[in-house]
Design an enzyme around this catalytic site. Structure first.
Site, PDB file in Angstrom:
ATOM      1  N   SER A 261      -6.357   8.879   1.899  1.00 20.57           N
ATOM      2  CA  SER A 261      -7.337   8.203   2.518  1.00 20.57           C
ATOM      3  C   SER A 261      -7.573   8.862   3.961  1.00 20.57           C
ATOM      4  O   SER A 261      -7.198   9.715   4.725  1.00 20.57           O
ATOM      5  CB  SER A 261      -6.473   6.837   3.131  1.00 20.57           C
ATOM      6  OG  SER A 261      -7.186   6.245   4.082  1.00 20.57           O
TER       7      SER A 261
ATOM      8  N   TYR B 104       1.336   2.384   7.311  1.00 22.33           N
ATOM      9  CA  TYR B 104       0.614   2.612   6.141  1.00 22.33           C
ATOM     10  C   TYR B 104      -0.249   4.307   6.024  1.00 22.33           C
ATOM     11  O   TYR B 104       0.088   4.853   5.277  1.00 22.33           O
ATOM     12  CB  TYR B 104      -0.577   1.592   5.775  1.00 22.33           C
ATOM     13  CG  TYR B 104      -1.416   2.232   4.889  1.00 22.33           C
ATOM     14  CD1 TYR B 104      -1.199   2.344   3.579  1.00 22.33           C
ATOM     15  CD2 TYR B 104      -3.009   2.524   5.185  1.00 22.33           C
ATOM     16  CE1 TYR B 104      -2.129   2.734   2.528  1.00 22.33           C
ATOM     17  CE2 TYR B 104      -3.782   3.041   4.233  1.00 22.33           C
ATOM     18  CZ  TYR B 104      -3.418   3.065   2.915  1.00 22.33           C
ATOM     19  OH  TYR B 104      -4.579   3.495   2.003  1.00 22.33           O
TER      20      TYR B 104
ATOM     21  N   LYS C 173       0.611   7.919   3.997  1.00 22.97           N
ATOM     22  CA  LYS C 173      -0.460   8.812   3.308  1.00 22.97           C
ATOM     23  C   LYS C 173      -0.070  10.244   4.018  1.00 22.97           C
ATOM     24  O   LYS C 173      -0.061  11.094   3.055  1.00 22.97           O
ATOM     25  CB  LYS C 173      -1.843   8.542   3.539  1.00 22.97           C
ATOM     26  CG  LYS C 173      -1.985   6.987   2.942  1.00 22.97           C
ATOM     27  CD  LYS C 173      -2.094   7.235   1.382  1.00 22.97           C
ATOM     28  CE  LYS C 173      -2.627   6.022   0.843  1.00 22.97           C
ATOM     29  NZ  LYS C 173      -2.119   5.769  -0.738  1.00 22.97           N
TER      30      LYS C 173
END
Ligand code: NAD
Ligand code: UDP
Length: 337
Positions: free
Chosen positions: A124, A149, A153
């Site tokens: 992302s 979050y 990644k």
């Protein structure tokens, strides 16, 4: 090729499965349905006329995953499975690190065991944190996340690059998505958030369909032309096509490769609202609300590398994205229920 798609009943996964089937690949989906619905499989069949083998399992379960790999020889895994709600990750970091990081480690162990060493990972633009320059190129610094979050990644990218360093027979593609929106032109698959949407486009479509009264625009005092934040919205079908291009490339251009998947155009929140209104003829009531914590001011991609090396460019514009998001919402007011 025979492709394992983890998270294949989810928003981006389902659109990618359709593109894979339509370009002649065989697909097996693994998904625990924690954020998706098994109806998606029927919808994929309605669009493509093809059935996909489906395992309702958790990627963290070694024995279940082992069973899948015993039954199939995969050329590549496209790994979408993961939790993605930023706010929830702040409230429940253990769940996020366990699901996303431990889940990926488990998947890699099994892939290694069965000598499947090609993986495309859903990363992302969040890995860039507060970006050092605009537009963002793949060589911009990463590593300072703004929430758990985002850190999952960053950690998974680190794990995958260490894996590649340890054994260069792995072929790894890290795709850094910008803001996926839109839906399949058939309106049979689309984004289906649980509860109140966190993201802009599903919130707008729920206002348009009458499920929510008014859009709250988080901040109008940013240093942007109209004061609202700027993002790079990308049509989910373009994003899905990016995976098909990456798959072709993974067998030709070996190693560890990183690509931004975005359009290269920055659009403000007000641009999205106005374009939605123009494309659909529906007025979206909105009001300005305080800034949302953790939002960066401007974020858009330089997608030149994907164009040069994958031969991929996004084809749909913001109007297409708004119209397809709306058609999906209008035809499926309650999602897959
Ligand atoms: P989604 O929630 O619609 O799809 C993810 C799928 O993974 C769901 O179907 C869910 O049930 C499944 N899943 C989650 N944990 C699992 C587990 N432990 N075992 C098996 N299945 C599991 O999300 P999406 O928008 O399609 O996102 C796909 C991937 O792309 C995610 O990794 C996400 O972090 C990443 N991504 C998404 C966006 C976005 O804005 N949508 C942006 C950048 C990156
Ligand atoms: N946004 C907003 N109202 C909403 C949801 C989002 O104003 O109800 C804004 C948000 O502050 C950001 C942009 O829309 O500037 C895109 O947010 P989204 O959550 O869709 O994606 P993000 O870029 O945060 O991943």
């Amino acid at each position: 090729m025979k492709i394992l798609v983890t998270g294949g009943t989810g928003f981006i996964g389902s659109h990618t499965v359709v593109e894979l089937l339509e370009t002649g690949h065989d697909v097996v989906i693994v998904d625990n349905l924690s954020n998706s619905n098994a109806c998606v499989l029927n919808r994929i069949f309605e669009i493509t006329g093809k059935n996909v083998e489906f395992y309702n399992i958790d990627i963290r379960n070694y024995d279940d995953m082992n069973e899948v790999f015993k039954n199939h020889v995969f050329d590549c895994c496209i790994h979408f499975a993961g939790l993605k709600a930023v706010g929830e990750s702040v409230l429940n970091p253990i769940l996020y690190y366990d699901n996303n990081v431990v889940g990926t480690l488990n998947l890699l162990k099994i892939m290694n065991k069965y000598n499947c060493k090609n993986i495309i990972f859903s990363s992302s633009a969040t890995v860039y944190g507060v970006p050092e320059k605009m537009p963002i190129t793949e060589d911009c610094k990463i590593g300072k996340g703004t929430n758990p979050y985002g850190y999952t990644k960053i950690m998974i990218e680190q794990i995958l690059s260490d894996l590649y360093k340890s054994n260069n027979r792995w072929n790894i593609v890290l795709l850094r998505y910008f803001n996926p929106v839109g839906a399949h032109k058939s309106s049979k698959i689309g984004e289906n958030p649980n509860g109140i949407p966190n993201n802009l486009m599903p919130y707008i479509t729920q206002v348009a369909v009458g499920k929510r009264e008014c859009l709250n625009i988080f901040g109008n005092d940013y240093e942007t032309p109209d004061g609202t934040c700027v993002r790079d919205y990308i049509h989910v079908v373009d994003l899905a096509r990016g995976h098909v291009c990456a798959l072709k490339n993974i067998v030709e251009n070996k190693g560890l490769n990183i690509y931004n998947l975005g359009t290269g155009n920055g659009c403000s929140v007000l641009d999205v609202v106005k374009t939605f209104e123009k494309a659909t003829g529906i007025k979206i009531p909105y009001k300005f609300a305080p800034r949302r914590e953790g939002d960066v001011t401007i974020n858009y991609a330089d997608a030149t590398k994907a164009k040069q090396e994958l031969g991929w460019v996004a084809e749909n514009n913001l109007e297409d994205m708004c119209l397809d998001s709306w058609n999906w919402q209008k035809n499926n007011p309650n999602g897959y229920e």
